[in-house]
Design a protein around this motif. Structure first.
Motif, PDB file in Angstrom:
ATOM      1  N   MET A   8      51.404  39.812  68.263  1.00  0.00           N
ATOM      2  CA  MET A   8      50.358  39.352  67.373  1.00  0.00           C
ATOM      3  C   MET A   8      49.467  40.551  67.046  1.00  0.00           C
ATOM      4  O   MET A   8      49.034  41.279  67.924  1.00  0.00           O
ATOM      5  CB  MET A   8      49.548  38.239  68.040  1.00  0.00           C
ATOM      6  N   THR A   9      49.192  40.678  65.795  1.00  0.00           N
ATOM      7  CA  THR A   9      48.348  41.783  65.355  1.00  0.00           C
ATOM      8  C   THR A   9      46.870  41.436  65.595  1.00  0.00           C
ATOM      9  O   THR A   9      46.513  40.249  65.686  1.00  0.00           O
ATOM     10  CB  THR A   9      48.561  42.055  63.854  1.00  0.00           C
ATOM     11  N   PRO A  10      46.033  42.428  65.692  1.00  0.00           N
ATOM     12  CA  PRO A  10      44.599  42.145  65.873  1.00  0.00           C
ATOM     13  C   PRO A  10      44.007  41.353  64.709  1.00  0.00           C
ATOM     14  O   PRO A  10      43.133  40.510  64.915  1.00  0.00           O
ATOM     15  CB  PRO A  10      43.966  43.531  65.967  1.00  0.00           C
ATOM     16  N   GLU A  11      44.509  41.598  63.503  1.00  0.00           N
ATOM     17  CA  GLU A  11      44.004  40.852  62.351  1.00  0.00           C
ATOM     18  C   GLU A  11      44.345  39.372  62.475  1.00  0.00           C
ATOM     19  O   GLU A  11      43.526  38.499  62.162  1.00  0.00           O
ATOM     20  CB  GLU A  11      44.577  41.412  61.049  1.00  0.00           C
ATOM     21  N   ARG A  12      45.571  39.094  62.928  1.00  0.00           N
ATOM     22  CA  ARG A  12      46.000  37.699  63.089  1.00  0.00           C
ATOM     23  C   ARG A  12      45.184  37.016  64.189  1.00  0.00           C
ATOM     24  O   ARG A  12      44.800  35.851  64.066  1.00  0.00           O
ATOM     25  CB  ARG A  12      47.495  37.650  63.406  1.00  0.00           C
ATOM     26  N   ALA A  13      44.922  37.751  65.274  1.00  0.00           N
ATOM     27  CA  ALA A  13      44.120  37.193  66.365  1.00  0.00           C
ATOM     28  C   ALA A  13      42.702  36.874  65.892  1.00  0.00           C
ATOM     29  O   ALA A  13      42.148  35.820  66.228  1.00  0.00           O
ATOM     30  CB  ALA A  13      44.092  38.167  67.537  1.00  0.00           C
ATOM     31  N   LEU A  14      42.128  37.765  65.107  1.00  0.00           N
ATOM     32  CA  LEU A  14      40.782  37.518  64.584  1.00  0.00           C
ATOM     33  C   LEU A  14      40.768  36.348  63.608  1.00  0.00           C
ATOM     34  O   LEU A  14      39.799  35.573  63.564  1.00  0.00           O
ATOM     35  CB  LEU A  14      40.233  38.771  63.919  1.00  0.00           C
ATOM     36  N   THR A  15      41.830  36.210  62.840  1.00  0.00           N
ATOM     37  CA  THR A  15      41.927  35.071  61.915  1.00  0.00           C
ATOM     38  C   THR A  15      41.993  33.761  62.685  1.00  0.00           C
ATOM     39  O   THR A  15      41.312  32.791  62.328  1.00  0.00           O
ATOM     40  CB  THR A  15      43.164  35.227  61.017  1.00  0.00           C
ATOM     41  N   GLU A  16      42.785  33.725  63.739  1.00  0.00           N
ATOM     42  CA  GLU A  16      42.883  32.500  64.544  1.00  0.00           C
ATOM     43  C   GLU A  16      41.555  32.203  65.241  1.00  0.00           C
ATOM     44  O   GLU A  16      41.143  31.049  65.338  1.00  0.00           O
ATOM     45  CB  GLU A  16      44.004  32.630  65.577  1.00  0.00           C
ATOM     46  N   LEU A  17      40.888  33.242  65.715  1.00  0.00           N
ATOM     47  CA  LEU A  17      39.587  33.053  66.337  1.00  0.00           C
ATOM     48  C   LEU A  17      38.574  32.516  65.334  1.00  0.00           C
ATOM     49  O   LEU A  17      37.786  31.617  65.645  1.00  0.00           O
ATOM     50  CB  LEU A  17      39.094  34.374  66.929  1.00  0.00           C
ATOM     51  N   ARG A  18      38.614  33.044  64.115  1.00  0.00           N
ATOM     52  CA  ARG A  18      37.701  32.576  63.071  1.00  0.00           C
ATOM     53  C   ARG A  18      37.957  31.110  62.750  1.00  0.00           C
ATOM     54  O   ARG A  18      37.024  30.318  62.606  1.00  0.00           O
ATOM     55  CB  ARG A  18      37.863  33.417  61.810  1.00  0.00           C
ATOM     56  N   HIS A  19      39.242  30.727  62.680  1.00  0.00           N
ATOM     57  CA  HIS A  19      39.565  29.318  62.413  1.00  0.00           C
ATOM     58  C   HIS A  19      39.058  28.416  63.548  1.00  0.00           C
ATOM     59  O   HIS A  19      38.539  27.320  63.295  1.00  0.00           O
ATOM     60  CB  HIS A  19      41.065  29.128  62.227  1.00  0.00           C
ATOM     61  N   GLY A  20      39.208  28.875  64.764  1.00  0.00           N
ATOM     62  CA  GLY A  20      38.719  28.096  65.900  1.00  0.00           C
ATOM     63  C   GLY A  20      37.212  27.929  65.870  1.00  0.00           C
ATOM     64  O   GLY A  20      36.683  26.847  66.166  1.00  0.00           O
ATOM     65  N   LEU A  21      36.507  28.991  65.513  1.00  0.00           N
ATOM     66  CA  LEU A  21      35.045  28.893  65.416  1.00  0.00           C
ATOM     67  C   LEU A  21      34.612  28.000  64.260  1.00  0.00           C
ATOM     68  O   LEU A  21      33.603  27.285  64.362  1.00  0.00           O
ATOM     69  CB  LEU A  21      34.443  30.289  65.273  1.00  0.00           C
ATOM     70  N   GLU A  22      35.366  28.033  63.162  1.00  0.00           N
ATOM     71  CA  GLU A  22      35.052  27.139  62.042  1.00  0.00           C
ATOM     72  C   GLU A  22      35.222  25.681  62.443  1.00  0.00           C
ATOM     73  O   GLU A  22      34.394  24.828  62.093  1.00  0.00           O
ATOM     74  CB  GLU A  22      35.940  27.450  60.845  1.00  0.00           C
ATOM     75  N   VAL A  23      36.273  25.384  63.178  1.00  0.00           N
ATOM     76  CA  VAL A  23      36.498  24.003  63.638  1.00  0.00           C
ATOM     77  C   VAL A  23      35.371  23.589  64.577  1.00  0.00           C
ATOM     78  O   VAL A  23      34.849  22.469  64.479  1.00  0.00           O
ATOM     79  CB  VAL A  23      37.874  23.867  64.315  1.00  0.00           C
ATOM     80  N   ALA A  24      34.971  24.478  65.474  1.00  0.00           N
ATOM     81  CA  ALA A  24      33.863  24.160  66.383  1.00  0.00           C
ATOM     82  C   ALA A  24      32.582  23.892  65.599  1.00  0.00           C
ATOM     83  O   ALA A  24      31.813  22.983  65.936  1.00  0.00           O
ATOM     84  CB  ALA A  24      33.656  25.303  67.369  1.00  0.00           C
ATOM     85  N   LEU A  25      32.357  24.654  64.541  1.00  0.00           N
ATOM     86  CA  LEU A  25      31.172  24.449  63.705  1.00  0.00           C
ATOM     87  C   LEU A  25      31.237  23.120  62.964  1.00  0.00           C
ATOM     88  O   LEU A  25      30.248  22.385  62.895  1.00  0.00           O
ATOM     89  CB  LEU A  25      31.024  25.601  62.714  1.00  0.00           C
ATOM     90  N   TRP A  26      32.405  22.795  62.422  1.00  0.00           N
ATOM     91  CA  TRP A  26      32.552  21.541  61.681  1.00  0.00           C
ATOM     92  C   TRP A  26      32.451  20.328  62.600  1.00  0.00           C
ATOM     93  O   TRP A  26      31.969  19.274  62.192  1.00  0.00           O
ATOM     94  CB  TRP A  26      33.869  21.496  60.922  1.00  0.00           C
ATOM     95  N   VAL A  27      32.929  20.459  63.834  1.00  0.00           N
ATOM     96  CA  VAL A  27      32.881  19.324  64.758  1.00  0.00           C
ATOM     97  C   VAL A  27      31.492  19.188  65.380  1.00  0.00           C
ATOM     98  O   VAL A  27      30.950  18.091  65.483  1.00  0.00           O
ATOM     99  CB  VAL A  27      33.973  19.469  65.847  1.00  0.00           C
ATOM    100  N   GLY A  28      30.896  20.288  65.787  1.00  0.00           N
ATOM    101  CA  GLY A  28      29.599  20.220  66.451  1.00  0.00           C
ATOM    102  C   GLY A  28      28.406  20.250  65.530  1.00  0.00           C
ATOM    103  O   GLY A  28      27.324  19.779  65.893  1.00  0.00           O
ATOM    104  N   GLY A  29      28.589  20.781  64.338  1.00  0.00           N
ATOM    105  CA  GLY A  29      27.476  20.944  63.413  1.00  0.00           C
ATOM    106  C   GLY A  29      26.753  19.666  63.037  1.00  0.00           C
ATOM    107  O   GLY A  29      25.514  19.600  63.149  1.00  0.00           O
ATOM    108  N   PRO A  30      27.459  18.642  62.589  1.00  0.00           N
ATOM    109  CA  PRO A  30      26.751  17.409  62.211  1.00  0.00           C
ATOM    110  C   PRO A  30      26.003  16.760  63.378  1.00  0.00           C
ATOM    111  O   PRO A  30      24.905  16.237  63.194  1.00  0.00           O
ATOM    112  CB  PRO A  30      27.866  16.479  61.710  1.00  0.00           C
ATOM    113  N   LEU A  31      26.576  16.839  64.561  1.00  0.00           N
ATOM    114  CA  LEU A  31      25.912  16.245  65.721  1.00  0.00           C
ATOM    115  C   LEU A  31      24.662  17.037  66.090  1.00  0.00           C
ATOM    116  O   LEU A  31      23.601  16.455  66.358  1.00  0.00           O
ATOM    117  CB  LEU A  31      26.886  16.189  66.901  1.00  0.00           C
ATOM    118  N   LEU A  32      24.781  18.355  66.088  1.00  0.00           N
ATOM    119  CA  LEU A  32      23.612  19.183  66.403  1.00  0.00           C
ATOM    120  C   LEU A  32      22.535  19.065  65.337  1.00  0.00           C
ATOM    121  O   LEU A  32      21.341  19.062  65.652  1.00  0.00           O
ATOM    122  CB  LEU A  32      24.041  20.641  66.567  1.00  0.00           C
TER     123      LEU A  32
END
Length: 89
Positions: free
Chosen positions: A1-25
């Motif tokens: 896995m390239t570093p760019e791909r790892a950062l992309t997956e990390l960004r997607h994970g953080l976006e999901v965390a924001l979308w799931v936790g954001g409305p509740l917070l």
């Protein structure tokens, strides 16, 4: 896995965390501010009032948005599990 791909997956994970936790917070934040303003206006300094109001608002938000948020989270996890062979190889 390239570093760019790892950062992309990390960004997607953080976006999901924001979308799931954001409305509740955001719900808890708005209720906390409203209760704080109400307590300041009435000069009632009872610490249990904001706690109960925030807990009730969070429960109501989970009842209202829980299915939608869970569906979003499950879709992300299913897509992630389908992408694992491509991420490894």
């Amino acid at each position: 896995m390239t570093p760019e791909r790892a950062l992309t997956e990390l960004r997607h994970g953080l976006e999901v965390a924001l979308w799931v936790g954001g409305p509740l917070l955001l719900t808890v934040l708005v209720v906390g501010v409203l209760v704080g303003v109400l307590q300041a206006a009435t000069q009632v300094n009872e610490p249990t009032i904001p706690f109960v109001a925030k807990a009730a608002a969070l429960t109501a938000a989970l009842f209202a948005l829980g299915g939608l948020l869970l569906t979003y989270l499950v879709e992300y996890m299913v897509n992630l599990f389908h992408r694992i062979p491509h991420l490894i190889g």
